[in-house]
Write an enzyme that holds these catalytic residues in place. Structure first.
Site, short mmCIF file in Angstrom:
data_model
loop_
_atom_site.label_atom_id
_atom_site.label_comp_id
_atom_site.label_asym_id
_atom_site.label_seq_id
_atom_site.Cartn_x
_atom_site.Cartn_y
_atom_site.Cartn_z
N GLY A 61 -1.86 -44.19 38.44
CA GLY A 61 -0.66 -44.57 37.69
C GLY A 61 -0.33 -43.65 36.53
O GLY A 61 0.65 -43.85 35.84
N ASP A 63 1.09 -40.44 34.70
CA ASP A 63 2.14 -39.47 35.03
C ASP A 63 1.70 -38.05 34.69
O ASP A 63 1.95 -37.13 35.45
CB ASP A 63 3.41 -39.81 34.26
CG ASP A 63 3.89 -41.22 34.55
OD1 ASP A 63 3.73 -41.64 35.72
OD2 ASP A 63 4.37 -41.90 33.64
N ASP A 209 -6.74 -14.50 32.28
CA ASP A 209 -6.46 -15.42 33.39
C ASP A 209 -7.53 -15.30 34.49
O ASP A 209 -7.78 -14.22 35.00
CB ASP A 209 -5.07 -15.01 33.94
CG ASP A 209 -4.59 -15.86 35.10
OD1 ASP A 209 -5.31 -16.78 35.51
OD2 ASP A 209 -3.46 -15.59 35.58
N HIS A 376 5.28 -16.42 50.80
CA HIS A 376 4.80 -16.68 49.45
C HIS A 376 3.82 -15.60 49.01
O HIS A 376 3.08 -15.07 49.82
CB HIS A 376 4.10 -18.05 49.41
CG HIS A 376 3.58 -18.39 48.04
ND1 HIS A 376 4.42 -18.58 46.97
CD2 HIS A 376 2.33 -18.57 47.57
CE1 HIS A 376 3.69 -18.86 45.89
NE2 HIS A 376 2.42 -18.86 46.23
N HIS A 380 -0.84 -14.82 40.23
CA HIS A 380 -2.01 -14.57 39.39
C HIS A 380 -2.80 -13.37 39.91
O HIS A 380 -3.00 -13.21 41.11
CB HIS A 380 -2.93 -15.79 39.38
CG HIS A 380 -2.31 -17.00 38.74
ND1 HIS A 380 -2.35 -17.23 37.39
CD2 HIS A 380 -1.62 -18.03 39.28
CE1 HIS A 380 -1.72 -18.37 37.11
NE2 HIS A 380 -1.26 -18.87 38.25
ZN LIG Z 1 -0.90 -21.35 33.96
ZN LIG Z 2 1.88 -19.73 34.91
#
Ligand SMILES: [Zn+2]
Ligand SMILES: [Zn+2]
Length: 567
Positions: A61, A63, A209, A376, A380
């Site tokens: 439940g 969000d 990243d 696609h 990253h």
């Molecule tokens: Zn991100």
């Molecule tokens: Zn991003």
């Protein structure tokens, strides 16, 4: 070589050798999502990004999930501003919640701020929060003692930047989410020269990243998707084409529109977030749509199938998204029909595979053809791009960010393989305080970094106890026992009645329910005999007796709620 680096860094940043820079990630580590990091030097703090995470399966439940910013609230007078790397939800989504308590200026590039303004408007916050300041890549801003340079990168959303944060303790480079794209759709390739230049001057710390650190090689350029789309469009003559992708991937939407233009098709945009982002991107000049190409969804009947492309949300199988509603015949305007060509220009985010598969099955059932290949590319950096960044920046220290623990670990290994010493790599947990300068770094403490759950309008009012109840209810169901007792004597006047939800279907389990009532009756009679009058004790006895009985009979333990009334 190590000495050489130290000299360089030492040469540039001789001042205040002893004061350390504090780096405090409040989220984004050991998870994908909720990126937010505080940088503190003396009495000044800047914050990089302010994202949400999406709830996992156990968070029934819920969000969305936002970071705990208690530390920023407690030090709000020190916070100089929030600097954003790009407009993805995991980097900007928590702003409407955080800005209410930490009302500071927000800095970001044009598209990023455009998406932020949409969000603030939705939360009715545009007037009450401090100004947003638009910064172009290449510019430097000064926030207190921090100098922050915005460096152009490439990603699956336009206008993404990395940040070079100059502090008296040294320069920190935060990569943001990035990839290396030599032929991007909008704007220019990542500014590799700038990373090299900073590297030559000396960089204290690189934060980079880690999302795709497990993947070998390079990510393909976004523009390769356009070529694939053209091929698919060519093969789909006469058929209606529906393309599902991320609303925020403006460059992808641009390429779909180009393909449509190329093959003389009209474009319909479906799904609330898709409509919003397309509108913002067109207004800000990030999306170029030829005149008369875009039509409203109500106009589709005027065109033949082969003249239409529908761009829609729902590439992750989200139940309420437009494509899922089309696939399950719950869309008011568009029905999937035999011969439709559906392109998933996306990849399921880990965890969403099942729901995506379900939608694909529904589409096939309706006679559509579904294409998931070649449409696609990732946003990253993969291993070779990460190596490139490490080589150019040549940092003294490294902190992997934006990843689950295994991603952080793998990224640390990659840095070590490239010659960095183990001692110079910091794998942090959200909430850790890393104190760092050129002479070394260590984790010196922690700040609160819980996940705050948002359910409807409630922020943080659903915690572990409520979640545990929801899990138990969802797995075992609920039994409510109602009984009326006489006030003076404690005798049963009415009941017990048992109401079941999610436990057994009462009409098919009459014997079990009858016996359950007897168990409750006996328990109450025992209480009466022993002169137990305290309600909470009576409820406890009833609950225990019923639980034991049901477990013995069914090996299940539903939640039991006794309700006692008195007359
Ligand atoms: Zn991100
Ligand atoms: Zn991003």
């Amino acid at each position: 070589m190590e000495n050489n680096k130290e000299k360089k860094i030492g040469g540039v940043y001789l001042a205040k050798k002893e004061t350390k820079l504090k780096i405090i990630p409040l989220g984004g580590l050991e998870q994908i999502g909720m990126n937010i990091t505080a940088f503190e030097y003396n009495n000044e703090i800047i914050v990089v990004d302010c994202g949400i995470a999406f709830p996992d399966d156990e968070m029934l439940g819920i969000d969305l999930v936002i970071p705990d910013v208690t530390y920023l609230k407690d030090n709000v007078e020190k916070v100089k501003g929030i600097v954003l790397t790009h407009g993805h939800e995991d980097h900007i989504g928590a702003l409407p919640y955080v800005l209410r308590d930490v009302n500071v200026p927000v800095y970001g590039t044009k598209l990023t701020l455009g998406l932020v303004e949409n969000k603030l408007k939705e939360h009715n916050l545009l007037k009450s929060v401090k100004k947003r300041k638009c910064i172009t890549a290449g510019k430097i801003i000064t926030l207190g003692t921090f100098k922050i340079e915005f460096i152009r990168t490439n990603h699956s959303i336009a206008d993404a930047v990395a940040l070079a944060i100059t502090t008296p303790a040294g320069v920190v480079i935060h990569s943001g989410d990035f990839k290396v794209d030599y032929t991007p759709i909008h704007g220019e390739p990542i500014n590799l020269q700038k990373f090299a230049e900073l590297g030559r001057k000396g960089v204290l710390l690189l934060m980079a990243d880690s999302t795709n650190v497990e993947r070998k090689g390079y990510t393909m350029s976004e523009s390769t998707v356009g070529e694939s789309l053209d091929d698919i469009f060519l093969d789909s003559e006469g058929k209606r084409i529906i393309v599902a992708t991320f609303a925020s991937n403006v460059d992808r939407v641009q390429q779909i529109i180009w393909a449509a233009e190329h093959f003389d098709r009209k474009v319909v945009v479906e799904g609330r977030s898709m409509v919003n982002v397309v509108k913002t991107a067109m207004e800000l000049g990030y999306l170029k749509v030829p005149e008369k190409t875009m039509i409203g969804v109500e106009e589709i009947n005027r065109y033949k199938d082969g003249q239409l492309v529908i761009i829609t949300t729902g590439s992750q199988g989200e139940a309420m998204a437009a494509l899922s509603r089309m696939a399950s015949s719950n869309h008011r305007k568009i029905e999937i029909k035999k011969g439709d060509c559906i392109i998933f220009s996306s990849k399921p985010i880990p965890g969403n595979e099942k729901t995506v598969t379900r939608v694909i099955d529904d589409l096939y059932r309706k006679g559509a053809e579904v294409i998931c290949e070649n449409a696609h590319v990732s946003g990253h950096a993969m291993q070779e791009e990460l190596k490139l960044l490490h080589t150019l920046v040549k940092p003294k220290y490294f902190m992997p960010v934006h990843g689950e623990y295994r991603h952080l670990k793998k990224h640390a290994e990659l840095a070590c393989k490239m010659g960095m010493s183990d001692d110079n790599v910091f794998i942090l947990t959200s909430g850790d305080i890393l104190e760092l300068n050129e002479s070394g770094g260590q984790i010196t403490g922690r700040v609160p970094a819980e996940q705050i759950l948002v359910d409807g309008l409630g922020v943080g009012d659903v915690g572990n106890i409520v979640l545990r109840d929801r899990q138990k209810l969802s797995q075992e169901g609920l039994l409510i026992v109602v009984v009326t007792l006489q006030k003076q004597t404690g005798q049963i006047l009415c009941g017990p009645d048992i109401i079941s939800r999610g436990f057994v279907y009462v009409r098919e389990s009459e014997d079990l329910m009858l016996e359950a009532r007897n168990v409750v009756k006996n328990a109450l009679e025992q209480c009466h005999k022993k002169r137990i009058t305290d309600w909470s004790k009576i409820k406890g006895v009833v609950r225990d007796a019923l639980r034991d009985y049901l477990w013995a009979q069914t090996k299940r333990s539903p939640m039991i709620l006794p309700i006692i009334m008195e007359v």
